[in-house]
Every structure is written in structure tokens, then in C-alpha cells.
Design a protein around this motif. Structure first.
Motif, PDB file in Angstrom:
ATOM      1  N   PRO A   1       0.929   1.359   1.109  1.00 49.28           N
ATOM      2  CA  PRO A   1       0.147   2.582   1.302  1.00 49.28           C
ATOM      3  C   PRO A   1       0.963   3.829   0.980  1.00 49.28           C
ATOM      4  O   PRO A   1       2.169   3.871   1.199  1.00 49.28           O
ATOM      5  CB  PRO A   1      -0.205   2.530   2.793  1.00 49.28           C
ATOM      6  CG  PRO A   1       0.893   1.724   3.413  1.00 49.28           C
ATOM      7  CD  PRO A   1       1.341   0.735   2.371  1.00 49.28           C
TER       8      PRO A   1
ATOM      9  N   SER B   1      -1.776   5.982  -3.416  1.00 47.26           N
ATOM     10  CA  SER B   1      -2.099   4.576  -3.638  1.00 47.26           C
ATOM     11  C   SER B   1      -3.585   4.342  -3.895  1.00 47.26           C
ATOM     12  O   SER B   1      -3.963   3.538  -4.751  1.00 47.26           O
ATOM     13  CB  SER B   1      -1.637   3.733  -2.451  1.00 47.26           C
ATOM     14  OG  SER B   1      -0.227   3.691  -2.368  1.00 47.26           O
ATOM     15  N   ARG B   2      -4.459   5.041  -3.158  1.00 45.87           N
ATOM     16  CA  ARG B   2      -5.896   4.826  -3.328  1.00 45.87           C
ATOM     17  C   ARG B   2      -6.355   5.257  -4.711  1.00 45.87           C
ATOM     18  O   ARG B   2      -7.167   4.575  -5.336  1.00 45.87           O
ATOM     19  CB  ARG B   2      -6.662   5.581  -2.237  1.00 45.87           C
ATOM     20  CG  ARG B   2      -8.189   5.531  -2.361  1.00 45.87           C
ATOM     21  CD  ARG B   2      -8.731   4.123  -2.590  1.00 45.87           C
ATOM     22  NE  ARG B   2      -8.340   3.205  -1.524  1.00 45.87           N
ATOM     23  CZ  ARG B   2      -8.501   1.897  -1.586  1.00 45.87           C
ATOM     24  NH1 ARG B   2      -9.000   1.332  -2.689  1.00 45.87           N
ATOM     25  NH2 ARG B   2      -8.139   1.127  -0.582  1.00 45.87           N
ATOM     26  N   ARG B   3      -5.840   6.385  -5.188  1.00 41.10           N
ATOM     27  CA  ARG B   3      -6.223   6.839  -6.530  1.00 41.10           C
ATOM     28  C   ARG B   3      -5.840   5.797  -7.581  1.00 41.10           C
ATOM     29  O   ARG B   3      -6.620   5.490  -8.472  1.00 41.10           O
ATOM     30  CB  ARG B   3      -5.553   8.175  -6.838  1.00 41.10           C
ATOM     31  CG  ARG B   3      -5.898   8.737  -8.224  1.00 41.10           C
ATOM     32  CD  ARG B   3      -5.045   9.938  -8.558  1.00 41.10           C
ATOM     33  NE  ARG B   3      -5.383  10.483  -9.871  1.00 41.10           N
ATOM     34  CZ  ARG B   3      -4.627  11.313 -10.550  1.00 41.10           C
ATOM     35  NH1 ARG B   3      -3.477  11.730 -10.050  1.00 41.10           N
ATOM     36  NH2 ARG B   3      -5.002  11.749 -11.743  1.00 41.10           N
TER      37      ARG B   3
ATOM     38  N   ASP C   1      -8.079   2.651  -7.294  1.00 42.91           N
ATOM     39  CA  ASP C   1      -9.421   2.875  -7.850  1.00 42.91           C
ATOM     40  C   ASP C   1      -9.394   2.865  -9.373  1.00 42.91           C
ATOM     41  O   ASP C   1     -10.290   2.309 -10.022  1.00 42.91           O
ATOM     42  CB  ASP C   1      -9.987   4.200  -7.341  1.00 42.91           C
ATOM     43  CG  ASP C   1     -10.333   4.159  -5.857  1.00 42.91           C
ATOM     44  OD1 ASP C   1     -10.406   3.050  -5.297  1.00 42.91           O
ATOM     45  OD2 ASP C   1     -10.514   5.241  -5.265  1.00 42.91           O
TER      46      ASP C   1
ATOM     47  N   ILE D   1      -4.349  -2.661  -1.148  1.00 38.73           N
ATOM     48  CA  ILE D   1      -3.372  -1.832  -0.444  1.00 38.73           C
ATOM     49  C   ILE D   1      -3.089  -2.494   0.894  1.00 38.73           C
ATOM     50  O   ILE D   1      -3.994  -2.701   1.695  1.00 38.73           O
ATOM     51  CB  ILE D   1      -3.896  -0.403  -0.245  1.00 38.73           C
ATOM     52  CG1 ILE D   1      -4.192   0.252  -1.602  1.00 38.73           C
ATOM     53  CG2 ILE D   1      -2.879   0.435   0.527  1.00 38.73           C
ATOM     54  CD1 ILE D   1      -4.841   1.614  -1.497  1.00 38.73           C
TER      55      ILE D   1
END
Length: 296
Positions: free
Chosen positions: A147, A151-153, A156, A167
Motif C-alpha cells: 500500500p 498504489s491504487r492509481r 487501476d 494491494i
């Protein structure tokens, strides 16, 4: 999103190629022959479901990473510090660096050199360089990453490019889970020069692998690492999903290159000594590969 691949070998080229195919700006940093081929024809990605020449930037110097939102750091474990120092002047303050390397401590070693966020990633893909500018995909192709703010970008973007990314709050445990599988297969595949499926059927090999797994789990426990899942089931999954794949260690030996065995079975041996845990099978496999390094 601009992505740079530092150490554009088979792993970096596959994930970089998938992102470039999805429309992201990708720059490969690699060896001269590979760079020349990519500049001339694009990266030829021979995947299991498609074959394409994918246009992208390529260069031999770390300055290619300037302006990158994300750097996929894919150099050999022994080169982590030297490559990290070379890369450092070209990174922006908000660049996210993902360590897509074998072994379990590369992200920690790299973070000691860089002020940017370094995130460990666990790579599950079977690929090989089939020639300059040509990466061949044999199977799988997913990542587990730690994380972070970015990380989320990245996850996706990868999902939209056909690359599953999880993640995980226990990415260190996931790194150890992969390390254990690598310790079970890599040295044996290299010594025998056999792909996983043929190797696994060899007389006595399954028990040797079980011994390797047992030693690795003992060291992990002593290190305070929670290894997720069933490690032996993970070993079996590899032979089911990648039966024709040679380990990266075998590929290195067959090309006369130095291997990463010091960061696989050799790492278990070192940590075992520190913790007074016997690791005789890992020690022998490490020693055998070291004997073979540099030989034709």
C-alpha cells in the motif's frame, strides 16, 4: 501516466509493454542491442493471446526516467544499490518506485537510498527475452504490491491494461511466499537445465523440494514473517501453470550470466545461520549454482 522501466528485461518489458499497449507513455531503460531494436520496430510482445509490435521510448541511461510518474525497478538484486544511485537524480519528488525484483529485501535496500516512496511488488509471470526487442510471455501475469498513496492509481491503470494487481498489507509475507517457490524450483531447474514440469517428475525431486520449503518456513518463522497460504500448494501450482518454463536462474546460467542465487537459496542460508537454523538443502543448492556460474 508516464512509466519508466529501469532494467528492461523480460519482466519489465512485459509489464511495460502491457501498459504501453493500453495507451500509457512508457520508456524502457536497457542494454544497447535491446534499445536499438525497440527504437527501430517497437517492442515485440509475443503474448499468449496476441502478438504485437508496441511503439515506445527506449534508452540506455537512467535519464529516461525523468518526468516519470512511476518507475518499475527491475534490475538484478545485486545491482539494486548501483542502479538506485544512478536513477536518483532523475526522479521527481512524487515519483512512485515499484521494486519488481526477486528476493525479499530489495525495496528496503532501495528505500535507504531514495527519498521517494519505494513499494515492494511480488511478480507472478513467466516470460523470457527471445531476442533484442522481443519478449515472449508463457503464462500468468499478475502483481501483488504494497500500500502507498500511489498504489491504487497504479493498480487501476494495470487492471485496465489487462494486468491484475492486488494491494496487500502483508506484501512482505507475499514476497516470502514467492521466495519459497523460487528456492524450491530455481536452483534445481538451473542445475538440471530442465523446465518445471519435467523437473518435478524427477526421481527424489519432490522430497528435495519439500525439504527446501520446510527450511524456508522455519527461517521465515524465526524472522517473524507470516507467510500466507499453503507453500507446498503454491509449489504444485507452478508446475501446473508453467510446466514448460525454465527458471530465471536456469536462463541466466544458459546465457553465461551471473544469477540471483545469492538472494534466493543463498539468502535462506545466510538468515538461517543468523538464526541458528540448519538449512542444509538450501546450502547445497546455493553452492551448486555458484559452481556452475560462469561455466559454458
Amino acid at each position: 501516466m508516464k512509466v519508466a522501466v529501469m532494467g528492461a528485461g523480460a519482466v519489465g518489458c512485459y509489464f511495460g509493454g502491457m501498459l504501453a499497449r493500453a495507451g500509457h507513455e512508457v520508456a524502457l531503460i536497457g542494454r544497447p542491442a535491446h534499445v536499438e531494436a525497440v527504437r527501430a520496430r517497437g517492442l515485440y510482445l509475443e503474448a499468449r493471446t496476441f502478438q504485437e509490435h508496441i511503439p515506445m521510448q527506449a534508452g540506455t541511461g537512467p535519464d529516461m526516467a525523468r518526468g516519470a510518474d512511476i518507475v518499475l525497478f527491475c534490475v538484478k538484486s545485486a545491482d539494486t544499490e548501483s542502479a538506485g544511485r544512478a536513477l536518483a537524480p532523475h526522479l521527481g519528488p512524487d515519483t512512485l518506485v515499484l521494486s519488481l525484483q526477486n528476493g525479499v529485501d530489495n525495496a528496503e535496500r532501495l528505500q535507504a537510498l531514495l527519498p521517494q516512496t519505494v513499494v515492494p511488488a511480488v511478480v507472478y509471470v513467466a516470460t523470457e527475452m527471445a531476442g533484442p526487442g522481443h519478449v515472449k510471455h508463457h503464462g500468468r501475469g499478475e502483481l501483488v504490491i504494497g500500500p502507498s498513496a500511489g498504489s491504487r492509481r497504479y493498480a487501476d491503470a494495470c487492471a485496465a491494461a489487462g494486468v491484475p494487481v492486488e494491494i496487500s498489507d502483508n506484501v512482505i509475507g507475499a514476497l516470502w511466499a514467492k521466495l519459497i517457490v523460487n528456492c524450491a524450483y530455481n536452483a534445481l531447474s538451473a542445475i538440471a537445465r530442465m523446465p518445471y514440469g519435467e523437473l518435478y517428475e524427477g526421481q527424489g525431486i519432490q522430497q528435495v523440494m519439500r525439504d527446501v520449503v520446510h527450511e524456508c518456513l522455519a527461517v521465515a518463522q524465526a524472522e517473524g514473517v507470516e507467510v500466507p497460504g499453503d507453500s507446498w500448494a503454491a509449489v504444485l501450482k507452478i508446475v501446473e501453470t508453467m510446466p514448460t518454463q525454465f527458471s530465471s536462474t536456469a536462463q541466466d546460467l544458459m546465457r553465461g550470466k551471473a544469477t540471483e542465487i545469492d538472494y534466493l537459496n543463498g539468502y535462506i542460508e545466510r538468515k538461517g545461520r543468523e538464526r541458528a537454523i540448519a538449512t542444509p538443502v538450501n546450502r547445497v543448492l546455493h553452492a551448486m549454482v555458484k559452481l556452475l556460474e560462469g561455466r559454458p
